[in-house]
Motif scaffolding. Structure first.
Motif, short mmCIF file in Angstrom:
data_model
loop_
_atom_site.label_atom_id
_atom_site.label_comp_id
_atom_site.label_asym_id
_atom_site.label_seq_id
_atom_site.Cartn_x
_atom_site.Cartn_y
_atom_site.Cartn_z
N ILE A 133 0.84 -1.21 0.00
CA ILE A 133 0.00 0.00 0.00
C ILE A 133 0.87 1.25 0.00
N GLY A 134 1.92 1.24 0.81
CA GLY A 134 2.82 2.39 0.86
C GLY A 134 3.46 2.68 -0.48
N LYS A 135 3.89 1.61 -1.16
CA LYS A 135 4.50 1.79 -2.48
C LYS A 135 3.49 2.28 -3.50
N ALA A 136 2.26 1.77 -3.42
CA ALA A 136 1.23 2.17 -4.38
C ALA A 136 0.80 3.61 -4.18
N MET A 137 0.76 4.06 -2.92
CA MET A 137 0.23 5.39 -2.62
C MET A 137 1.31 6.48 -2.59
N PHE A 138 2.58 6.11 -2.68
CA PHE A 138 3.65 7.10 -2.59
C PHE A 138 3.54 8.20 -3.65
N PRO A 139 3.22 7.88 -4.92
CA PRO A 139 3.07 8.98 -5.89
C PRO A 139 1.95 9.95 -5.52
N LEU B 69 -8.59 -1.36 -2.83
CA LEU B 69 -8.03 -0.22 -2.12
C LEU B 69 -8.94 0.96 -2.38
N ARG B 70 -9.37 1.61 -1.30
CA ARG B 70 -10.22 2.79 -1.42
C ARG B 70 -9.54 3.97 -0.75
N ILE B 71 -9.42 5.04 -1.50
CA ILE B 71 -8.72 6.24 -1.02
C ILE B 71 -9.71 7.40 -0.99
N SER B 72 -9.81 8.07 0.16
CA SER B 72 -10.69 9.24 0.30
C SER B 72 -9.82 10.47 0.55
N ILE B 73 -9.86 11.43 -0.39
CA ILE B 73 -9.06 12.65 -0.24
C ILE B 73 -9.92 13.87 -0.55
N SER B 74 -9.50 15.00 -0.01
CA SER B 74 -10.04 16.31 -0.39
C SER B 74 -8.94 16.99 -1.17
N ALA B 75 -9.16 17.13 -2.47
CA ALA B 75 -8.11 17.68 -3.31
C ALA B 75 -8.71 18.09 -4.66
N PRO B 76 -7.92 18.80 -5.48
CA PRO B 76 -8.39 19.14 -6.83
C PRO B 76 -8.62 17.89 -7.68
N LYS B 77 -9.28 18.09 -8.80
CA LYS B 77 -9.71 16.98 -9.66
C LYS B 77 -8.53 16.12 -10.13
N HIS B 78 -7.41 16.73 -10.49
CA HIS B 78 -6.29 15.92 -11.00
C HIS B 78 -5.73 14.98 -9.93
N LEU B 79 -5.78 15.39 -8.66
CA LEU B 79 -5.35 14.49 -7.59
C LEU B 79 -6.40 13.40 -7.33
N GLN B 80 -7.67 13.77 -7.47
CA GLN B 80 -8.73 12.76 -7.36
C GLN B 80 -8.57 11.70 -8.44
N ASP B 81 -8.25 12.15 -9.66
CA ASP B 81 -8.04 11.21 -10.76
C ASP B 81 -6.85 10.29 -10.50
N LEU B 82 -5.78 10.84 -9.94
CA LEU B 82 -4.61 10.04 -9.59
C LEU B 82 -4.98 8.98 -8.55
N ALA B 83 -5.75 9.37 -7.55
CA ALA B 83 -6.20 8.42 -6.53
C ALA B 83 -7.04 7.31 -7.16
N ASP B 84 -7.94 7.68 -8.07
CA ASP B 84 -8.76 6.67 -8.76
C ASP B 84 -7.89 5.71 -9.57
N ASP B 85 -6.88 6.24 -10.26
CA ASP B 85 -5.99 5.39 -11.06
C ASP B 85 -5.18 4.45 -10.17
N ILE B 86 -4.76 4.92 -9.02
CA ILE B 86 -4.02 4.06 -8.08
C ILE B 86 -4.93 2.95 -7.57
N GLU B 87 -6.16 3.29 -7.22
CA GLU B 87 -7.12 2.27 -6.77
C GLU B 87 -7.32 1.21 -7.84
N TYR B 88 -7.54 1.63 -9.08
CA TYR B 88 -7.79 0.70 -10.19
C TYR B 88 -6.56 -0.17 -10.46
N GLY B 89 -5.37 0.45 -10.49
CA GLY B 89 -4.14 -0.29 -10.73
C GLY B 89 -3.84 -1.28 -9.63
N PHE B 90 -4.10 -0.92 -8.39
CA PHE B 90 -3.88 -1.81 -7.25
C PHE B 90 -4.77 -3.04 -7.38
#
Length: 174
Positions: free
Chosen positions: A73-79, A143-164
Motif C-alpha cells: 500500500i505504501g509503495k502504491a500510494m507514494f506517488p 483499495l479505497r482512497i478518500s481525499i479532499s483535493a483538486p480533480k487531477h489528484l482525485q483522478d490520480l487516486a482513482d488510477d491508483i485504486e484501479y491499478g492496485f
C-alpha cells in the motif's frame, strides 16, 4: 449569545470545572475535556514527530497517510502522497511548521480541533488538501482512497485504486 436560539446549550459544568479547563488550555501540552469531546495530551513523541519525523511522518500534515513505505500500500500510494505534498505545501513554508499546526491545531486528528485559529491556518496554508482515509479489503485486492483535493489528484487516486486492484487480480490468477 442568543439564549432563545434552538442551538443554545447551557454548559452543565460548574464554574470551577470551567475555570480548571480554561487553565489547562493555557498549558499547551495538557488535553481538555468538554462533554464528550476530549483532546489528547501533547507528549515528547509529538515534538519528535514535528522536528524529527520518521519515514512517511514527514507528510503527516496531510492527514491519514500510510505508515510503512515498504508495504504494498505504501509503495502504491507514494506517488499520490508526493503529488498532494507538492500541491498542498506552500514553497515558503517548512514542513515542520505544517506538522506543528497539525499537532497543536488539529490535535493530530482528522476530526478533532484543539485550537480553531491554528486549525484554520493549517487548512488555509494547505488549501484544504488532505487524505481522509484509505482502506483495503485483501480478499478482493480492493483499495479505497478518500481525499479532499483538486480533480487531477482525485483522478490520480482513482488510477491508483484501479491499478492496485488489477495487479492483485493478475497475481491471483498466476
Amino acid at each position: 449569545m442568543n439564549k432563545k436560539s434552538k442551538f443554545y446549550r447551557k454548559d452543565p459544568r460548574t464554574f470551577s470545572e470551567r475555570a480548571k479547563s480554561f487553565g489547562q488550555s493555557l498549558l499547551f501540552w495538557k488535553g481538555r475535556k468538554k462533554g464528550i469531546i476530549h483532546t489528547r495530551n501533547i507528549e515528547l513523541d509529538d515534538l519528535r514527530y514535528i522536528f524529527f519525523p520518521k519515514g512517511y511522518e514527514k507528510y503527516g500534515y496531510l492527514g491519514m497517510i500510510p505508515y510503512d513505505k515498504d508495504s504494498d500500500i505504501g509503495k502504491a500510494m507514494f506517488p499520490l502522497v508526493l503529488a498532494m505534498d507538492y500541491e498542498a505545501k506552500p514553497k515558503w513554508c517548512p514542513r515542520w511548521f505544517l506538522r506543528f499546526l497539525e499537532v497543536f491545531g488539529n490535535d493530530k486528528s482528522i476530526v478533532r480541533v484543539r485550537n480553531y485559529k491554528l486549525s484554520n491556518l493549517h487548512s488555509k496554508l494547505t488549501k484544504g488538501i488532505m487524505m481522509w482515509d484509505y482502506k483495503t479489503k485483501w480478499t478482493d485486492y480492493d483499495l479505497r482512497i478518500s481525499i479532499s483535493a483538486p480533480k487531477h489528484l482525485q483522478d490520480l487516486a482513482d488510477d491508483i485504486e484501479y491499478g492496485f486492484y488489477k495487479r492483485g487480480e493478475k497475481q491471483e490468477k498466476k
